[in-house]
Design a protein around this motif. Structure first.
Motif, PDB file in Angstrom:
ATOM      1  N   SER A 233       0.825  -1.213   0.000  1.00 31.52           N
ATOM      2  CA  SER A 233       0.000   0.000   0.000  1.00 31.52           C
ATOM      3  C   SER A 233       0.856   1.258   0.000  1.00 31.52           C
ATOM      4  O   SER A 233       0.600   2.227  -0.721  1.00 31.52           O
ATOM      5  N   LEU A 234       1.905   1.232   0.838  1.00 35.48           N
ATOM      6  CA  LEU A 234       2.807   2.385   0.891  1.00 35.48           C
ATOM      7  C   LEU A 234       3.526   2.593  -0.427  1.00 35.48           C
ATOM      8  O   LEU A 234       3.754   3.726  -0.875  1.00 35.48           O
ATOM      9  N   LEU A 235       3.885   1.471  -1.098  1.00 34.26           N
ATOM     10  CA  LEU A 235       4.577   1.569  -2.381  1.00 34.26           C
ATOM     11  C   LEU A 235       3.679   2.190  -3.449  1.00 34.26           C
ATOM     12  O   LEU A 235       4.112   3.044  -4.233  1.00 34.26           O
ATOM     13  N   VAL A 236       2.399   1.757  -3.467  1.00 32.70           N
ATOM     14  CA  VAL A 236       1.446   2.310  -4.433  1.00 32.70           C
ATOM     15  C   VAL A 236       1.250   3.810  -4.207  1.00 32.70           C
ATOM     16  O   VAL A 236       1.223   4.607  -5.146  1.00 32.70           O
ATOM     17  N   ILE A 237       1.132   4.196  -2.946  1.00 28.60           N
ATOM     18  CA  ILE A 237       0.954   5.621  -2.621  1.00 28.60           C
ATOM     19  C   ILE A 237       2.172   6.431  -3.053  1.00 28.60           C
ATOM     20  O   ILE A 237       2.063   7.537  -3.598  1.00 28.60           O
TER      21      ILE A 237
ATOM     22  N   ILE B 124      -3.630  14.401   0.955  1.00 26.98           N
ATOM     23  CA  ILE B 124      -4.409  13.163   0.868  1.00 26.98           C
ATOM     24  C   ILE B 124      -3.521  11.939   1.052  1.00 26.98           C
ATOM     25  O   ILE B 124      -3.885  10.966   1.725  1.00 26.98           O
ATOM     26  N   ALA B 125      -2.322  12.003   0.446  1.00 33.19           N
ATOM     27  CA  ALA B 125      -1.395  10.871   0.575  1.00 33.19           C
ATOM     28  C   ALA B 125      -0.975  10.666   2.032  1.00 33.19           C
ATOM     29  O   ALA B 125      -0.919   9.536   2.525  1.00 33.19           O
ATOM     30  N   VAL B 126      -0.687  11.757   2.726  1.00 31.03           N
ATOM     31  CA  VAL B 126      -0.280  11.657   4.143  1.00 31.03           C
ATOM     32  C   VAL B 126      -1.409  11.084   4.988  1.00 31.03           C
ATOM     33  O   VAL B 126      -1.204  10.205   5.833  1.00 31.03           O
ATOM     34  N   LEU B 127      -2.647  11.558   4.767  1.00 36.99           N
ATOM     35  CA  LEU B 127      -3.794  11.048   5.517  1.00 36.99           C
ATOM     36  C   LEU B 127      -4.024   9.568   5.245  1.00 36.99           C
ATOM     37  O   LEU B 127      -4.368   8.788   6.140  1.00 36.99           O
ATOM     38  N   ALA B 128      -3.812   9.148   3.992  1.00 33.63           N
ATOM     39  CA  ALA B 128      -3.988   7.743   3.647  1.00 33.63           C
ATOM     40  C   ALA B 128      -2.982   6.868   4.377  1.00 33.63           C
ATOM     41  O   ALA B 128      -3.313   5.780   4.880  1.00 33.63           O
ATOM     42  N   VAL B 129      -1.726   7.314   4.425  1.00 37.23           N
ATOM     43  CA  VAL B 129      -0.686   6.543   5.127  1.00 37.23           C
ATOM     44  C   VAL B 129      -1.011   6.439   6.613  1.00 37.23           C
ATOM     45  O   VAL B 129      -0.909   5.360   7.219  1.00 37.23           O
ATOM     46  N   ILE B 130      -1.437   7.563   7.207  1.00 37.66           N
ATOM     47  CA  ILE B 130      -1.789   7.545   8.643  1.00 37.66           C
ATOM     48  C   ILE B 130      -2.959   6.595   8.890  1.00 37.66           C
ATOM     49  O   ILE B 130      -2.975   5.815   9.846  1.00 37.66           O
ATOM     50  N   GLY B 131      -3.969   6.626   8.000  1.00 33.90           N
ATOM     51  CA  GLY B 131      -5.118   5.744   8.151  1.00 33.90           C
ATOM     52  C   GLY B 131      -4.745   4.285   8.075  1.00 33.90           C
ATOM     53  O   GLY B 131      -5.242   3.448   8.853  1.00 33.90           O
ATOM     54  N   LEU B 132      -3.839   3.941   7.146  1.00 34.62           N
ATOM     55  CA  LEU B 132      -3.393   2.543   7.022  1.00 34.62           C
ATOM     56  C   LEU B 132      -2.645   2.076   8.280  1.00 34.62           C
ATOM     57  O   LEU B 132      -2.823   0.958   8.760  1.00 34.62           O
ATOM     58  N   LEU B 133      -1.811   2.971   8.780  1.00 32.05           N
ATOM     59  CA  LEU B 133      -1.031   2.610   9.978  1.00 32.05           C
ATOM     60  C   LEU B 133      -1.961   2.388  11.166  1.00 32.05           C
ATOM     61  O   LEU B 133      -1.804   1.411  11.928  1.00 32.05           O
ATOM     62  N   VAL B 134      -2.947   3.265  11.340  1.00 28.23           N
ATOM     63  CA  VAL B 134      -3.901   3.117  12.453  1.00 28.23           C
ATOM     64  C   VAL B 134      -4.708   1.824  12.308  1.00 28.23           C
ATOM     65  O   VAL B 134      -4.933   1.076  13.264  1.00 28.23           O
ATOM     66  N   TYR B 135      -5.118   1.525  11.054  1.00 32.31           N
ATOM     67  CA  TYR B 135      -5.928   0.323  10.804  1.00 32.31           C
ATOM     68  C   TYR B 135      -5.167  -0.941  11.154  1.00 32.31           C
ATOM     69  O   TYR B 135      -5.677  -1.852  11.830  1.00 32.31           O
TER      70      TYR B 135
END
Length: 344
Positions: free
Chosen positions: A7-11, A328-339
């Motif tokens: 996921s991080l690589l795609v982002i 948006i990219a930063v928020l997505a990374v934070i959301g994945l980490l929290v999940y």
């Protein structure tokens, strides 16, 4: 963890692509949507059109004066402005490439029609259809090209060799174009075309006096402010000397009771404001004469720079798409980490 890494690589890849797109936007790089090869003739109700650094009426204008009606433009590319329902033509004008609005132009049926239109606006007094004289090629680079019309925009005559310096060319038609250039029809190895007459010995010899006069005029104008300053400064010592010397005999002849010191003081003080005013006027004259030249130079330099690489207009941070993409990219990374942390 593998899913998180993917996921991080795609982002990251998406972010890099966004950076490349935004880099093009911020440097003002605008290429035509597709290449073309045809001619348009300017036909505007305003009497002419402008050429812009980008396909936008708010972009920098590259021309000092409007391109007059009747001028032929070689359209080498197009940009479709769907928002304003306008087509822009990528073309060259006075050595600079830019965009012209094609809604104020009409298509030329052929290259010949484009040439005839430009010869018409040049005027019958500037076109000789029955020329009959010889010239010798004299280009700075040692050779020159034969063109399909009276201008480089018409393209070179295909399959014809370069014209070497010293070659004799027989001119059968000549024209002084509206832009001030001089062209003539000649034949090279059996193929007819147009040659730049300003690159011939005869044209240079005929216009040598005119060139020298213009150079002398420029030199004379450039010296004028200095001469004015000197002329205004020269009388200063004389006036001061006369003012201070004049009261001397009066003081000797008259008695000590006569108010000579007052007269001398008044005599010496009177010319001072006049001299100062003249000096100020001279300085103002110099400033006024220099400021327009500097302004014109800066304007010209900015236009030339615009023709090569124009900078995009500055926008506020919240109007920049690049800022939103990063957010948006930063928020997505934070959301994945929290999940993933909650899943553990």
């Amino acid at each position: 963890m593998k899913k998180l890494a993917k996921s991080l690589l795609v982002i990251a890849l998406g972010l890099l692509m966004s950076v490349n797109v935004m880099a093009d936007v911020q440097t003002g790089k605008t290429e035509p949507d597709y290449p073309t090869d045809y001619y348009m003739i300017v036909e505007s109700k305003a009497g002419g059109i402008d050429i812009y650094s980008q396909p936008d009426l708010e972009a920098t204008k590259l021309n000092d004066e409007q391109i007059p009606n009747g001028t032929a433009l070689h359209i080498e590319g197009e940009v479709e402005d769907t928002e304003n329902n306008r087509t822009w033509g990528y073309t060259e004008y006075h050595g600079m490439y830019g965009y012209a609005p094609l809604d104020e132009c009409r298509p030329a049926d052929s290259r010949k029609e484009a040439i005839d239109s430009e010869l018409y606006i040049a005027g019958k007094d500037h076109v000789n259809y029955n020329a009959d004289y010889d010239v010798k090629a004299d280009a700075e680079g040692g050779s020159q090209k034969l063109y399909q019309g009276p201008g480089t925009k018409y393209g070179e005559v295909p399959g014809v060799r370069d014209i070497e310096n010293g070659e004799t060319l027989h001119i059968t038609q000549d024209a002084e174009m509206a832009d001030g250039s001089h062209w003539g029809v000649t034949t090279v190895d059996g193929t007819e075309g147009w040659v730049d007459l300003e690159k011939t010995e005869e044209w240079k010899a005929e216009h040598l006096d005119t060139v020298e006069e213009s150079v002398d005029a420029v030199a004379e104008v450039s010296v004028t402010p200095t001469e004015v300053a000197k002329a205004t400064e020269t009388p200063a010592p004389t006036e001061t000397a006369e003012a201070t010397e004049t009261p001397a005999p009066t003081e000797t002849a008259k008695a000590t009771e006569t108010p000579v010191p007052t007269e001398a003081a008044e005599a010496t003080e009177t010319p001072t404001p006049t001299i100062t005013e003249e000096a100020d006027e001279a300085e103002n004259t110099e400033k006024d004469s220099k400021e327009p030249e500097a302004e014109n130079t800066d304007t010209k330099d900015s236009r030339e720079a615009s023709g090569q690489n124009v900078k995009a207009a500055k926008t506020k941070w919240y109007q920049n798409p690049f800022t939103w993409i990063i957010g948006i990219a930063v928020l997505a990374v934070i959301g994945l980490l929290v999940y993933h942390n909650k899943k553990k």
